[in-house]
Scaffold this motif. Structure first.
Motif, PDB file in Angstrom:
ATOM      1  N   MET A 122       0.830  -1.191   0.000  1.00  0.00           N
ATOM      2  CA  MET A 122       0.000   0.000   0.000  1.00  0.00           C
ATOM      3  C   MET A 122       0.871   1.249   0.000  1.00  0.00           C
ATOM      4  O   MET A 122       2.009   1.220   0.454  1.00  0.00           O
ATOM      5  N   GLN A 123       0.329   2.330  -0.517  1.00  0.00           N
ATOM      6  CA  GLN A 123       1.086   3.577  -0.623  1.00  0.00           C
ATOM      7  C   GLN A 123       0.403   4.679   0.177  1.00  0.00           C
ATOM      8  O   GLN A 123      -0.818   4.804   0.167  1.00  0.00           O
ATOM      9  N   VAL A 124       1.222   5.464   0.881  1.00  0.00           N
ATOM     10  CA  VAL A 124       0.702   6.586   1.663  1.00  0.00           C
ATOM     11  C   VAL A 124      -0.056   7.553   0.743  1.00  0.00           C
ATOM     12  O   VAL A 124       0.391   7.851  -0.360  1.00  0.00           O
ATOM     13  N   ASN A 125      -1.209   8.016   1.208  1.00  0.00           N
ATOM     14  CA  ASN A 125      -2.001   9.005   0.479  1.00  0.00           C
ATOM     15  C   ASN A 125      -2.492  10.039   1.498  1.00  0.00           C
ATOM     16  O   ASN A 125      -3.526   9.858   2.142  1.00  0.00           O
ATOM     17  N   ARG A 126      -1.712  11.094   1.655  1.00  0.00           N
ATOM     18  CA  ARG A 126      -2.033  12.066   2.702  1.00  0.00           C
ATOM     19  C   ARG A 126      -3.325  12.811   2.413  1.00  0.00           C
ATOM     20  O   ARG A 126      -4.032  13.218   3.335  1.00  0.00           O
ATOM     21  N   ALA A 127      -3.641  13.007   1.142  1.00  0.00           N
ATOM     22  CA  ALA A 127      -4.888  13.697   0.799  1.00  0.00           C
ATOM     23  C   ALA A 127      -6.105  12.933   1.302  1.00  0.00           C
ATOM     24  O   ALA A 127      -7.128  13.516   1.644  1.00  0.00           O
ATOM     25  N   ALA A 128      -5.975  11.603   1.377  1.00  0.00           N
ATOM     26  CA  ALA A 128      -7.062  10.759   1.874  1.00  0.00           C
ATOM     27  C   ALA A 128      -6.855  10.351   3.327  1.00  0.00           C
ATOM     28  O   ALA A 128      -7.524   9.458   3.824  1.00  0.00           O
ATOM     29  N   GLN A 129      -5.896  11.037   4.014  1.00  0.00           N
ATOM     30  CA  GLN A 129      -5.563  10.730   5.419  1.00  0.00           C
ATOM     31  C   GLN A 129      -5.124   9.275   5.607  1.00  0.00           C
ATOM     32  O   GLN A 129      -5.340   8.675   6.653  1.00  0.00           O
ATOM     33  N   PHE A 130      -4.505   8.721   4.559  1.00  0.00           N
ATOM     34  CA  PHE A 130      -3.982   7.364   4.656  1.00  0.00           C
ATOM     35  C   PHE A 130      -2.477   7.477   4.897  1.00  0.00           C
ATOM     36  O   PHE A 130      -1.676   7.550   3.965  1.00  0.00           O
ATOM     37  N   THR A 131      -2.077   7.521   6.155  1.00  0.00           N
ATOM     38  CA  THR A 131      -0.686   7.721   6.550  1.00  0.00           C
ATOM     39  C   THR A 131      -0.102   6.407   7.070  1.00  0.00           C
ATOM     40  O   THR A 131      -0.792   5.385   7.153  1.00  0.00           O
ATOM     41  N   PHE A 132       1.183   6.443   7.461  1.00  0.00           N
ATOM     42  CA  PHE A 132       1.798   5.256   8.058  1.00  0.00           C
ATOM     43  C   PHE A 132       0.994   4.788   9.271  1.00  0.00           C
ATOM     44  O   PHE A 132       0.677   3.604   9.419  1.00  0.00           O
ATOM     45  N   ALA A 133       0.650   5.741  10.134  1.00  0.00           N
ATOM     46  CA  ALA A 133      -0.038   5.384  11.380  1.00  0.00           C
ATOM     47  C   ALA A 133      -1.439   4.840  11.113  1.00  0.00           C
ATOM     48  O   ALA A 133      -1.837   3.810  11.675  1.00  0.00           O
TER      49      ALA A 133
END
Length: 560
Positions: A364-375
């Protein structure tokens, strides 16, 4: 030899008259006859920073004159003998055709392959001269790149002498589709792969755009693109990366794959930044054949291979690789994943970005715009029944705490951290807010690493080491080390390819006892050495003693 021939010119050829005289006498002359008043080493070194003793020695060994190209304009009949792309690849500049001979300035007159190619391409007898890499590069820019770029500019309807103007989206689309522009970009990428470059840099400046390749961590200038062509080239690259062609004032990132002529696919990660003279571009080349290694390629000692196998056999716990950006941390983790996927287990990764796609692993890849972060990804991972979790990087307290929690609840967690030594990884995690008792229970091992440049075997010579470096690294004054002089095989760098040098700290019961609030990294480091860890600096010195790297390279990557 003609009756009017002048005495043999000194072995430094720097003007058209000296070149013509030398070429008249080249078949019979001896350019290193000191009775003819040839320049000294000091005279050569005084000519410029790029005039090194190595060049002087190389010319003397081969028996060819040294040439300075600043005031030498190659004859058009000479430059017409080889195409621009061949001149760039061979790093040569034909200067003058005269009496059945052609004078050719070269970076490496001793390269038989280059000489054979020139003999094949020219009906003239090749008479080689030695020029510095900078001289060759600048001469190619003046007499090949500019000529080629002016022709491209005319085909595009662009003023070759005009300044760079901000292009409209419609004009950028047109330029990006033009065959000459497609050919330039395709050629740059294909050549970069052929020369083992990890990155392509396009640096716009006042007088043109400099193209550089990063090869074995060295920036190698390749060519200069005419300033008026910069918008067309960047537009083509933006199209490849699916970027906004109308946006010139904000940074943009893109990704695509590129198919080489042999059918091989290369992943490209593209970064565009607004700069003073236009948009600066960096293209990261990700070649799975070169960059995706297995554990056997990492250069682990038998003991450390056993230790890393022991880590991978665990059902839970945390393994970290540490070091600065670009030191091969992700390469190590990918090698572990390739080994782990042989088991019947569920492996999940969260990366920023995903560098290589691996079958049978859910990435999976981080997507900050969708609030999909490492944490946030890791919180969801725990409900996805994983056996192994790989986190691209532990950057903050939230990610660190979830990583430790995952390692304590039946998962093997792999990740990276930016610290200089294995011992400082402990103090860094404590500083991030991880409780000492949780870290004691979860941390299995830490591998701190760097990438060192291997000495080129084709031009290896005894290294002249600074006494300060010897004293600092604790090596004897009589110990002999080796470094590369630079040759065509290694792009003149003296180094060829890289490997990891590392220190591997296993968290033994003794080291666990030192993981307490306010823990001292020096104490942990000393204990790790007593428990069998070879410090990174010492590991680098050991490679130098084996002749694999120079002692200067060991000094460059030292960790203390």
């Amino acid at each position: 030899m003609s009756a009017n021939a002048k005495p043999l010119s000194p072995n430094l050829i720097a003007d058209p008259t000296a070149l013509a005289n030398w070429l008249d006498l080249a078949p019979a002359g001896d350019p290193w006859n000191r009775d003819n008043g040839f320049l000294t080493l000091d005279d050569w070194l005084a000519l410029g920073d790029d005039c090194t003793e190595a060049h002087y020695r190389q010319a003397k060994t081969l028996g060819v004159p040294l040439v300075r190209l600043e005031n030498l304009a190659p004859d058009s009949s000479a430059t017409a003998l080889i195409r621009p792309e061949v001149a760039r690849r061979l790093r040569v500049v034909p200067l003058l055709v005269r009496g059945g001979n052609v004078a050719v300035a070269m970076e490496d007159p001793g390269n038989d392959e280059t000489l054979s190619t020139l003999d094949f391409l020219s009906r003239q007898r090749v008479q080689a001269l030695l020029a510095t890499p900078r001289d060759i590069r600048n001469a190619i820019a003046r007499h090949y790149d500019q000529v080629e770029d002016r022709d491209v500019a005319r085909q595009l309807g662009v003023d070759p002498t005009g300044t760079v103007v901000e292009t409209s989206e419609q004009e950028a689309q047109r330029l990006s589709r033009e065959k000459p522009v497609v050919r330039i970009v395709h050629g740059l990428i294909a050549e970069a792969v052929a020369r083992r470059a990890s990155d392509i840099h396009l640096r716009p400046g006042e007088h043109g755009t400099d193209v550089l390749y990063r090869i074995d961590d060295e920036m190698v200038p390749v060519r200069r693109i005419m300033r008026s062509l910069h918008p067309a080239v960047t537009s083509r690259i933006k199209v490849l990366g699916s970027m906004n062609l109308a946006e010139h004032r904000k940074p943009q990132d893109g990704r695509t794959s590129f198919t080489l002529d042999d059918g091989r696919e290369i992943d490209l990660r593209i970064s565009v930044l607004p700069a003073v003279y236009g948009e600066s571009v960096v293209i990261r080349l990700l070649d799975t054949m070169e960059s995706l290694w297995d554990l056997d390629q990492l250069g682990l000692t038998p003991e450390d291979r056993r230790r890393i196998d022991d880590v991978m056999s665990r059902s839970h716990g945390m393994f970290l690789t540490t070091g600065p950006t670009g030191c091969g941390k992700s390469t190590t983790l990918y090698a572990m994943l390739l080994e782990l996927r042989k088991q019947r287990i569920n492996i999940l990764t969260i990366e920023d970005p995903v560098e290589f796609y691996i079958d049978e692993i859910q990435q999976m890849q981080v997507n900050r715009a969708a609030q999909f972060t490492f944490a946030s990804a890791m919180r969801n991972f725990l409900r996805h029944d994983p056996d192994v979790i790989m986190v691209g990087e532990i950057r903050d307290q939230e990610t660190a705490n979830i990583a430790v929690e995952s390692a304590l609840t039946g998962h093997l967690l792999l990740s990276t951290l930016h610290t200089n030594t294995a011992a400082t990884t402990v103090t860094r995690l404590l500083d991030l807010g991880v409780e000492a008792y949780l870290l004691r229970a979860s941390l299995l091992a830490v591998m701190s690493q760097r990438l060192v440049r291997l000495t080129c075997e084709h031009c290896k010579d005894v290294e002249d080491v600074d006494p300060h470096i010897r004293a600092s690294l604790g090596v004897g004054a009589n110990e002999v080390f080796h470094a590369g002089r630079g040759c065509s095989h290694c792009e003149g760098l003296g180094v060829f390819k890289r490997r990891a040098v590392y220190e591997f700290m296993v968290v033994t019961p003794r080291i666990q006892s030192l993981i307490v609030p306010g823990a001292e990294a020096d104490e942990i480091h000393a204990a790790a050495i007593e428990e069998g860890m070879v410090p990174l600096t010492q590991a680098a010195v050991n490679l130098a003693r084996q002749g694999l790297i120079s002692l200067t390279e060991a000094w460059r990557v030292r960790a203390d």
